[in-house]
Design a protein around this motif. Structure first.
Motif, PDB file in Angstrom:
ATOM      1  N   CYS A  95       0.829  -1.214   0.000  1.00 17.45           N
ATOM      2  CA  CYS A  95       0.000   0.000   0.000  1.00 17.45           C
ATOM      3  C   CYS A  95       0.864   1.265   0.000  1.00 17.45           C
ATOM      4  CB  CYS A  95      -0.916  -0.015   1.228  1.00 17.45           C
ATOM      5  SG  CYS A  95      -0.037   0.283   2.760  1.00 17.45           S
ATOM      6  N   ALA A  96       0.185   2.417  -0.057  1.00 10.56           N
ATOM      7  CA  ALA A  96       0.902   3.700  -0.075  1.00 10.56           C
ATOM      8  C   ALA A  96       1.693   3.889   1.219  1.00 10.56           C
ATOM      9  CB  ALA A  96      -0.099   4.844  -0.262  1.00 10.56           C
ATOM     10  N   GLY A  97       1.146   3.438   2.344  1.00  8.49           N
ATOM     11  CA  GLY A  97       1.866   3.554   3.621  1.00  8.49           C
ATOM     12  C   GLY A  97       3.129   2.712   3.613  1.00  8.49           C
ATOM     13  N   CYS A  98       3.032   1.495   3.131  1.00  7.91           N
ATOM     14  CA  CYS A  98       4.207   0.621   3.093  1.00  7.91           C
ATOM     15  C   CYS A  98       5.288   1.181   2.174  1.00  7.91           C
ATOM     16  CB  CYS A  98       3.815  -0.794   2.694  1.00  7.91           C
ATOM     17  SG  CYS A  98       2.978  -1.676   4.037  1.00  7.91           S
ATOM     18  N   ALA A  99       4.859   1.938   1.141  1.00  9.55           N
ATOM     19  CA  ALA A  99       5.829   2.517   0.200  1.00  9.55           C
ATOM     20  C   ALA A  99       6.679   3.607   0.836  1.00  9.55           C
ATOM     21  CB  ALA A  99       5.096   3.071  -1.025  1.00  9.55           C
ATOM     22  N   THR A 100       6.304   4.078   2.050  1.00 14.38           N
ATOM     23  CA  THR A 100       7.108   5.119   2.710  1.00 14.38           C
ATOM     24  C   THR A 100       8.235   4.511   3.537  1.00 14.38           C
ATOM     25  OG1 THR A 100       5.767   5.186   4.739  1.00 14.38           O
ATOM     26  CG2 THR A 100       5.051   6.605   2.905  1.00 14.38           C
ATOM     27  N   HIS A 101       8.397   3.199   3.497  1.00 13.51           N
ATOM     28  CA  HIS A 101       9.469   2.512   4.221  1.00 13.51           C
ATOM     29  C   HIS A 101       9.461   2.838   5.709  1.00 13.51           C
ATOM     30  CE1 HIS A 101      10.801   1.266   0.298  1.00 13.51           C
ATOM     31  NE2 HIS A 101      10.840   2.522  -0.083  1.00 13.51           N
ATOM     32  N   GLY A 102       8.279   2.880   6.283  1.00 11.45           N
ATOM     33  CA  GLY A 102       8.174   3.042   7.728  1.00 11.45           C
ATOM     34  C   GLY A 102       7.707   4.411   8.176  1.00 11.45           C
ATOM     35  N   ARG A 103       7.828   5.421   7.314  1.00 13.07           N
ATOM     36  CA  ARG A 103       7.482   6.784   7.756  1.00 13.07           C
ATOM     37  C   ARG A 103       6.004   6.881   8.132  1.00 13.07           C
ATOM     38  NH1 ARG A 103       6.574  11.028   4.601  1.00 13.07           N
ATOM     39  NH2 ARG A 103       7.430   9.959   2.804  1.00 13.07           N
ATOM     40  N   ILE A 303       9.676  19.286  14.387  1.00 12.42           N
ATOM     41  CA  ILE A 303       8.981  18.330  15.254  1.00 12.42           C
ATOM     42  C   ILE A 303       8.508  17.185  14.361  1.00 12.42           C
ATOM     43  CG2 ILE A 303       7.017  17.943  16.791  1.00 12.42           C
ATOM     44  CD1 ILE A 303       7.056  20.918  17.445  1.00 12.42           C
ATOM     45  N   VAL A 304       8.849  15.977  14.733  1.00 16.50           N
ATOM     46  CA  VAL A 304       8.511  14.813  13.921  1.00 16.50           C
ATOM     47  C   VAL A 304       7.727  13.824  14.771  1.00 16.50           C
ATOM     48  CG1 VAL A 304       9.458  12.878  12.592  1.00 16.50           C
ATOM     49  CG2 VAL A 304      10.639  15.076  12.580  1.00 16.50           C
ATOM     50  N   GLY A 305       6.610  13.358  14.243  1.00 13.21           N
ATOM     51  CA  GLY A 305       5.868  12.293  14.910  1.00 13.21           C
ATOM     52  C   GLY A 305       6.309  10.943  14.372  1.00 13.21           C
ATOM     53  N   SER A 306       6.353   9.940  15.249  1.00 12.49           N
ATOM     54  CA  SER A 306       6.905   8.654  14.841  1.00 12.49           C
ATOM     55  C   SER A 306       6.141   7.529  15.528  1.00 12.49           C
ATOM     56  CB  SER A 306       8.388   8.620  15.243  1.00 12.49           C
ATOM     57  OG  SER A 306       8.975   7.384  14.970  1.00 12.49           O
ATOM     58  N   TYR A 307       5.333   6.803  14.753  1.00 10.02           N
ATOM     59  CA  TYR A 307       4.558   5.687  15.327  1.00 10.02           C
ATOM     60  C   TYR A 307       5.366   4.407  15.162  1.00 10.02           C
ATOM     61  CZ  TYR A 307       0.419   2.887  16.489  1.00 10.02           C
ATOM     62  OH  TYR A 307      -0.469   2.025  17.088  1.00 10.02           O
ATOM     63  N   LEU A 308       5.497   3.650  16.251  1.00  7.45           N
ATOM     64  CA  LEU A 308       6.346   2.449  16.261  1.00  7.45           C
ATOM     65  C   LEU A 308       7.740   2.776  15.715  1.00  7.45           C
ATOM     66  CD1 LEU A 308       6.740  -0.621  16.775  1.00  7.45           C
ATOM     67  CD2 LEU A 308       5.712  -1.061  14.561  1.00  7.45           C
ATOM     68  N   GLY A 309       8.244   3.977  16.075  1.00  5.30           N
ATOM     69  CA  GLY A 309       9.586   4.344  15.638  1.00  5.30           C
ATOM     70  C   GLY A 309       9.762   4.332  14.128  1.00  5.30           C
ATOM     71  N   SER A 310       8.658   4.580  13.394  1.00  2.00           N
ATOM     72  CA  SER A 310       8.721   4.545  11.922  1.00  2.00           C
ATOM     73  C   SER A 310       9.453   3.289  11.443  1.00  2.00           C
ATOM     74  CB  SER A 310       9.400   5.806  11.378  1.00  2.00           C
ATOM     75  OG  SER A 310       8.725   6.950  11.843  1.00  2.00           O
ATOM     76  N   ASP A 314      10.835  -6.146   9.930  1.00  5.78           N
ATOM     77  CA  ASP A 314      11.757  -7.187   9.444  1.00  5.78           C
ATOM     78  C   ASP A 314      13.056  -6.605   8.895  1.00  5.78           C
ATOM     79  OD1 ASP A 314      10.711  -6.218   7.101  1.00  5.78           O
ATOM     80  OD2 ASP A 314       9.822  -8.109   6.437  1.00  5.78           O
ATOM     81  N   ARG A 315      13.100  -5.298   8.733  1.00  7.82           N
ATOM     82  CA  ARG A 315      14.359  -4.629   8.382  1.00  7.82           C
ATOM     83  C   ARG A 315      15.128  -4.248   9.645  1.00  7.82           C
ATOM     84  NH1 ARG A 315      13.277   1.316   6.521  1.00  7.82           N
ATOM     85  NH2 ARG A 315      13.067   1.490   8.780  1.00  7.82           N
ATOM     86  N   ASP A 316      14.403  -3.769  10.672  1.00  5.41           N
ATOM     87  CA  ASP A 316      15.057  -3.159  11.831  1.00  5.41           C
ATOM     88  C   ASP A 316      15.428  -4.157  12.929  1.00  5.41           C
ATOM     89  OD1 ASP A 316      14.462  -0.950  10.323  1.00  5.41           O
ATOM     90  OD2 ASP A 316      13.122  -0.010  11.783  1.00  5.41           O
ATOM     91  N   ILE A 317      14.602  -5.188  13.148  1.00  5.51           N
ATOM     92  CA  ILE A 317      14.891  -6.121  14.251  1.00  5.51           C
ATOM     93  C   ILE A 317      16.257  -6.802  14.065  1.00  5.51           C
ATOM     94  CG2 ILE A 317      14.156  -8.352  15.231  1.00  5.51           C
ATOM     95  CD1 ILE A 317      11.298  -7.213  15.299  1.00  5.51           C
ATOM     96  N   PRO A 318      16.610  -7.266  12.856  1.00  8.83           N
ATOM     97  CA  PRO A 318      17.947  -7.857  12.709  1.00  8.83           C
ATOM     98  C   PRO A 318      19.078  -6.892  13.073  1.00  8.83           C
ATOM     99  CG  PRO A 318      16.564  -8.428  10.836  1.00  8.83           C
ATOM    100  CD  PRO A 318      15.810  -7.396  11.632  1.00  8.83           C
ATOM    101  N   GLU A 319      18.867  -5.594  12.810  1.00  9.19           N
ATOM    102  CA  GLU A 319      19.903  -4.599  13.140  1.00  9.19           C
ATOM    103  C   GLU A 319      20.059  -4.466  14.664  1.00  9.19           C
ATOM    104  OE1 GLU A 319      22.786  -1.681  12.736  1.00  9.19           O
ATOM    105  OE2 GLU A 319      22.103  -3.278  11.400  1.00  9.19           O
TER     106      GLU A 319
END
Ligand SMILES: [Zn+2]
Ligand SMILES: [Zn+2]
Length: 364
Positions: A95-103, A303-310, A314-319
């Motif tokens: 979807c369009a949300g997923c296309a923002t790579h987390g934003r 000021i930036v809002g960040s839900y679930l740390g953007s 599956d990209r971030d947990i391995p890091e």
């Protein structure tokens, strides 16, 4: 399980969570039955209980959990026995949300969460034949969970269950506020306001960056016990809000993780010219803050809002696991106590009082 919401009496007197037997059925295509090993209590669970976040009821709460796959729906790619981290904002990938790579959040993922369903649609929990809502696609305060495959990230067996559990909310949110949203540069001072599980995870991640960035890490909370722990976990300076006002200096990156308006205003005021305030707390939807627009313009602040740390889990947990295995991110330090499911109401009271970081329910 939460049976009712909106009770005007304080949570400590209402004790609305009940433990009961539910029927989960068998996993359908794209679904997994997971035996829960550990589940953390997060402020977002409390917000549902105390009515700050209105959700459909009855609902089986719990959104930060880890376990092992017990049954795999038709065509699934994971093996029985695989340990998984549950993540509470599933991403469909299309979807369009997923296309923002987390934003921004996944659009169908958010819709499913708001209606108490799984990402693939529908509810799998039944109580005496009546449907029960899923909490953020996880519903981890139970021995078993029926989840969409896209709500889990597999992890290796060397990751203990309680570490895996807190990765799914506290670490993704607190760490992502820094790594995905603020992106601090060399020498930037990093301040965290509000030291619950998410805020303390941000302190841990900030401390892990010190070698690369040379950042000074500053932690702010009203409770002295939280400030001492932040020092142990690598904060260079700690302040109560009153001490912060006296200090009079600012930080280039400030993460607000308290979820209340005063903390948000404190965080904005403590952000240096050119700096960024990242807000990850979830205050009551009616809450309004008072900040100076001129202060943003004239000093070039954001000021930036960040839900679930953007996060893209599956990209971030391995890091985060790489940093954990290198000994640079002692995630286990976020676990302040191990409790039983039967203790959940007393544990919610502890959380409401601001004590502890992550109380983790252990199932065996
Ligand atoms: Zn959470
Ligand atoms: Zn999506």
């Amino acid at each position: 399980m939460l049976e009712r919401i909106g009770d005007p009496t304080p949570y400590a007197e209402s004790r609305p969570l009940v433990i009961d037997d539910l029927d989960l059925g068998a996993p359908g295509p794209g679904e997994l039955l997971v035996r829960i090993e550990a589940a953390g209590l997060c402020h977002s669970d409390l917000s549902v209980v105390d009515g700050n976040r209105v959700r459909p009821v009855p609902m089986l709460l719990g959104h930060e959990a880890a376990g092992r796959v017990e049954q795999v729906g038709p065509g699934g790619d994971l093996a029985v026995g695989q340990r998984v981290v549950m993540t509470f904002l599933p991403r469909c990938g299309d979807c369009a949300g997923c296309a923002t790579h987390g934003r921004t959040p996944c659009v169908p993922g958010s819709a499913a969460n708001n209606s108490g369903e799984l990402l693939g649609g529908g509810r799998r929990l039944r109580r005496r034949g009546e449907p029960v809502h899923h909490h953020l696609g996880v519903s981890g305060f139970a021995t078993h969970a029926m989840v969409d495959r896209r709500s889990v990230v597999p992890v290796d067996d060397d990751v203990p269950p309680e570490v895996a559990a807190v990765l799914g909310c506290a670490v993704l949110t607190g760490g992502g506020a820094l790594l995905n949203s603020a992106r601090p540069g060399p020498g930037d001072r990093i301040m965290v306001v509000g030291l619950g599980g998410v805020g303390m995870a941000a302190v841990l991640v900030a401390a892990s960056l010190r070698k690369e960035l040379g950042s000074e890490v500053i932690a702010v909370d009203t409770l002295p016990e939280k400030l001492s722990l932040a020092t142990e976990l690598g904060a260079d300076r700690v302040f109560t809000p009153a001490q912060l006002a006296e200090w009079g200096d600012q930080a280039e990156v400030v993460v607000e993780a308290a979820g209340n308006v005063r903390a948000f205003e404190t965080a904005v005021a403590a952000t240096a010219p050119g700096g960024t305030t990242v807000t990850v707390g979830l205050p009551n939807p009616e809450a309004r803050a008072s900040i100076s627009p001129l202060g943003l313009v004239a000093q070039g602040r954001s000021i930036v809002g960040s839900y679930l740390g953007s996060a893209v889990p599956d990209r971030d947990i391995p890091e985060y696991l790489r940093l954990w295995r290198e000994g640079r991110l002692p995630v286990e330090r976020l676990v302040s106590s191990r409790i039983r499911l039967e203790d959940i109401n007393a544990a919610m009271d502890e959380l409401a009082a601001g004590h502890g970081l992550r109380q983790v329910i252990i199932f065996d």
